[in-house]
Design a protein around this motif. Structure first.
Motif, PDB file in Angstrom:
ATOM      1  N   GLY A   1     -54.485  -4.527 -49.972  1.00  0.00           N
ATOM      2  CA  GLY A   1     -54.219  -3.716 -48.764  1.00  0.00           C
ATOM      3  C   GLY A   1     -53.052  -2.683 -49.377  1.00  0.00           C
ATOM      4  N   VAL A   2     -53.045  -1.419 -49.128  1.00  0.00           N
ATOM      5  CA  VAL A   2     -52.212  -0.443 -49.557  1.00  0.00           C
ATOM      6  C   VAL A   2     -51.851   0.617 -48.488  1.00  0.00           C
ATOM      7  N   LEU A   3     -50.477   0.828 -48.319  1.00  0.00           N
ATOM      8  CA  LEU A   3     -50.111   1.867 -47.350  1.00  0.00           C
ATOM      9  C   LEU A   3     -50.019   3.249 -48.256  1.00  0.00           C
ATOM     10  N   VAL A   4     -51.062   4.112 -48.041  1.00  0.00           N
ATOM     11  CA  VAL A   4     -51.013   5.229 -48.687  1.00  0.00           C
ATOM     12  C   VAL A   4     -50.099   6.421 -48.239  1.00  0.00           C
ATOM     13  N   PHE A   5     -49.327   7.001 -49.048  1.00  0.00           N
ATOM     14  CA  PHE A   5     -48.381   7.919 -48.632  1.00  0.00           C
ATOM     15  C   PHE A   5     -48.458   9.440 -49.346  1.00  0.00           C
ATOM     16  N   ARG A   6     -49.472   9.381 -50.368  1.00  0.00           N
ATOM     17  CA  ARG A   6     -49.705  10.664 -50.948  1.00  0.00           C
ATOM     18  C   ARG A   6     -51.324  10.773 -51.305  1.00  0.00           C
ATOM     19  N   SER A   7     -51.850  11.733 -51.489  1.00  0.00           N
ATOM     20  CA  SER A   7     -53.103  12.115 -51.761  1.00  0.00           C
ATOM     21  C   SER A   7     -53.306  13.418 -52.536  1.00  0.00           C
ATOM     22  N   GLU A   8     -53.873  13.355 -53.729  1.00  0.00           N
ATOM     23  CA  GLU A   8     -54.274  14.433 -54.590  1.00  0.00           C
ATOM     24  C   GLU A   8     -55.007  15.399 -53.833  1.00  0.00           C
ATOM     25  N   ASN A   9     -54.643  16.704 -54.004  1.00  0.00           N
ATOM     26  CA  ASN A   9     -55.447  17.890 -53.126  1.00  0.00           C
ATOM     27  C   ASN A   9     -56.922  17.884 -53.049  1.00  0.00           C
ATOM     28  N   GLN A  10     -57.632  17.270 -54.190  1.00  0.00           N
ATOM     29  CA  GLN A  10     -59.151  17.245 -54.065  1.00  0.00           C
ATOM     30  C   GLN A  10     -59.691  15.784 -53.918  1.00  0.00           C
ATOM     31  N   GLY A  11     -58.566  14.755 -53.452  1.00  0.00           N
ATOM     32  CA  GLY A  11     -58.991  13.640 -53.338  1.00  0.00           C
ATOM     33  C   GLY A  11     -59.239  12.620 -54.441  1.00  0.00           C
ATOM     34  N   CYS A  12     -58.739  13.223 -55.859  1.00  0.00           N
ATOM     35  CA  CYS A  12     -59.099  12.351 -57.040  1.00  0.00           C
ATOM     36  C   CYS A  12     -58.202  10.993 -57.029  1.00  0.00           C
ATOM     37  N   ALA A  13     -57.017  11.092 -56.433  1.00  0.00           N
ATOM     38  CA  ALA A  13     -56.243   9.822 -56.652  1.00  0.00           C
ATOM     39  C   ALA A  13     -55.429   9.847 -55.362  1.00  0.00           C
ATOM     40  N   VAL A  14     -54.718   8.575 -55.313  1.00  0.00           N
ATOM     41  CA  VAL A  14     -54.083   8.466 -54.097  1.00  0.00           C
ATOM     42  C   VAL A  14     -52.798   7.435 -54.354  1.00  0.00           C
ATOM     43  N   TRP A  15     -51.632   7.395 -53.730  1.00  0.00           N
ATOM     44  CA  TRP A  15     -50.446   6.728 -54.322  1.00  0.00           C
ATOM     45  C   TRP A  15     -50.299   5.885 -52.947  1.00  0.00           C
ATOM     46  N   GLY A  16     -49.564   5.022 -53.266  1.00  0.00           N
ATOM     47  CA  GLY A  16     -49.333   3.818 -52.121  1.00  0.00           C
ATOM     48  C   GLY A  16     -48.454   2.609 -52.430  1.00  0.00           C
ATOM     49  N   VAL A  17     -48.125   1.946 -51.501  1.00  0.00           N
ATOM     50  CA  VAL A  17     -47.403   0.747 -51.568  1.00  0.00           C
ATOM     51  C   VAL A  17     -48.151  -0.209 -51.192  1.00  0.00           C
ATOM     52  N   ARG A  18     -48.266  -1.463 -51.996  1.00  0.00           N
ATOM     53  CA  ARG A  18     -48.836  -2.559 -51.617  1.00  0.00           C
ATOM     54  C   ARG A  18     -48.446  -3.480 -50.211  1.00  0.00           C
ATOM     55  N   LEU A  19     -49.100  -3.672 -49.183  1.00  0.00           N
ATOM     56  CA  LEU A  19     -48.623  -4.191 -48.020  1.00  0.00           C
ATOM     57  C   LEU A  19     -47.580  -5.242 -48.322  1.00  0.00           C
ATOM     58  N   ARG A  20     -47.971  -6.378 -49.215  1.00  0.00           N
ATOM     59  CA  ARG A  20     -47.209  -7.494 -49.530  1.00  0.00           C
ATOM     60  C   ARG A  20     -45.865  -7.195 -50.160  1.00  0.00           C
ATOM     61  N   ASP A  21     -45.651  -5.761 -50.512  1.00  0.00           N
ATOM     62  CA  ASP A  21     -44.393  -5.318 -51.201  1.00  0.00           C
ATOM     63  C   ASP A  21     -43.642  -4.737 -49.858  1.00  0.00           C
ATOM     64  N   LEU A  22     -43.997  -4.192 -48.692  1.00  0.00           N
ATOM     65  CA  LEU A  22     -43.350  -3.461 -47.749  1.00  0.00           C
ATOM     66  C   LEU A  22     -41.939  -3.985 -47.438  1.00  0.00           C
ATOM     67  N   GLY A  23     -41.800  -5.351 -47.570  1.00  0.00           N
ATOM     68  CA  GLY A  23     -40.446  -5.884 -47.058  1.00  0.00           C
ATOM     69  C   GLY A  23     -39.248  -5.624 -48.157  1.00  0.00           C
ATOM     70  N   GLN A  24     -39.560  -5.254 -49.475  1.00  0.00           N
ATOM     71  CA  GLN A  24     -38.481  -4.741 -50.325  1.00  0.00           C
ATOM     72  C   GLN A  24     -37.842  -3.468 -50.032  1.00  0.00           C
ATOM     73  N   ASP A  25     -36.770  -3.410 -50.501  1.00  0.00           N
ATOM     74  CA  ASP A  25     -35.905  -2.461 -50.002  1.00  0.00           C
ATOM     75  C   ASP A  25     -36.609  -1.079 -50.872  1.00  0.00           C
ATOM     76  N   ASP A  26     -37.054  -1.082 -52.025  1.00  0.00           N
ATOM     77  CA  ASP A  26     -37.405   0.042 -52.787  1.00  0.00           C
ATOM     78  C   ASP A  26     -38.795  -0.538 -53.592  1.00  0.00           C
ATOM     79  N   PRO A  27     -39.767  -0.507 -52.784  1.00  0.00           N
ATOM     80  CA  PRO A  27     -40.981  -1.271 -53.545  1.00  0.00           C
ATOM     81  C   PRO A  27     -41.493  -0.430 -54.474  1.00  0.00           C
ATOM     82  N   PRO A  28     -42.346  -0.951 -55.478  1.00  0.00           N
ATOM     83  CA  PRO A  28     -43.043  -0.336 -56.731  1.00  0.00           C
ATOM     84  C   PRO A  28     -44.237   0.290 -55.894  1.00  0.00           C
ATOM     85  N   VAL A  29     -44.749   1.557 -56.834  1.00  0.00           N
ATOM     86  CA  VAL A  29     -45.685   2.519 -56.096  1.00  0.00           C
ATOM     87  C   VAL A  29     -46.897   2.049 -57.253  1.00  0.00           C
ATOM     88  N   PHE A  30     -47.999   2.340 -56.531  1.00  0.00           N
ATOM     89  CA  PHE A  30     -49.402   2.205 -57.441  1.00  0.00           C
ATOM     90  C   PHE A  30     -49.915   3.555 -57.078  1.00  0.00           C
TER      91      PHE A  30
END
Length: 164
Positions: free
Chosen positions: A7-36
């Protein structure tokens, strides 16, 4: 929301849909979680903190943004790749993987007054993306780094000119 990778909360998508960036749902409780980032290599660690990913987003959008005539790119030979840190100031920002794959990694940023540079990888013929604050800044970057620049050295269009 993407269900894969636990489960990932996506906050960014490459304009042609080639990549997406997000934070894992299990990390959302952290103050400044890692991004994948999800790309052709699957989900990979991008940056250690979402705040850094936001700074990277601003850097990338500034570099590649709407004022296209102030941007250029070329493939640099290995000799020039090695010279970049001595010719331009490295931006104090962590290296991170390029979403297109390991061959174009790590991504490194450099700057000079009126100039912003991003190097994708450190191998022979790594891509260098550059932006100048003015056309003269851009032209001096292209002249300082000999290579086959994507946009050549043409003068900027006048407001009344059409680009086609």
């Amino acid at each position: 929301m993407h269900d894969e990778f636990g489960g990932v909360l996506v906050f960014r998508s490459e304009n042609q849909g080639c990549a997406v960036w997000g934070v894992r749902l299990r990390d959302l409780g952290q103050d400044d979680p890692p991004v994948f980032v999800q790309s052709r290599d699957g989900w990979v660690r991008y940056l250690d903190r979402v705040s850094l990913a936001c700074v990277e987003l601003v850097l990338s959008e500034t570099l590649l943004g709407r004022e296209g005539r102030l941007y250029n790119a070329c493939e640099l030979p290995a000799s020039l790749v090695r010279e970049l840190p001595s010719r331009f100031a490295p931006v104090e920002f962590p290296e991170y993987p390029m979403w297109t794959g390991k061959e174009e990694s790590p991504v490194c940023w450099f700057s000079a007054p009126g100039k912003l540079l991003r190097l994708d990888g450190r191998s022979d013929h790594s891509w260098l993306h550059v932006r100048g604050s003015t056309f003269a800044d851009l032209e001096s970057l292209c002249a300082a780094l000999p290579g086959h620049w994507v946009r050549g050295y043409s003068e900027p269009l006048e407001a009344a000119e059409l680009p086609f």
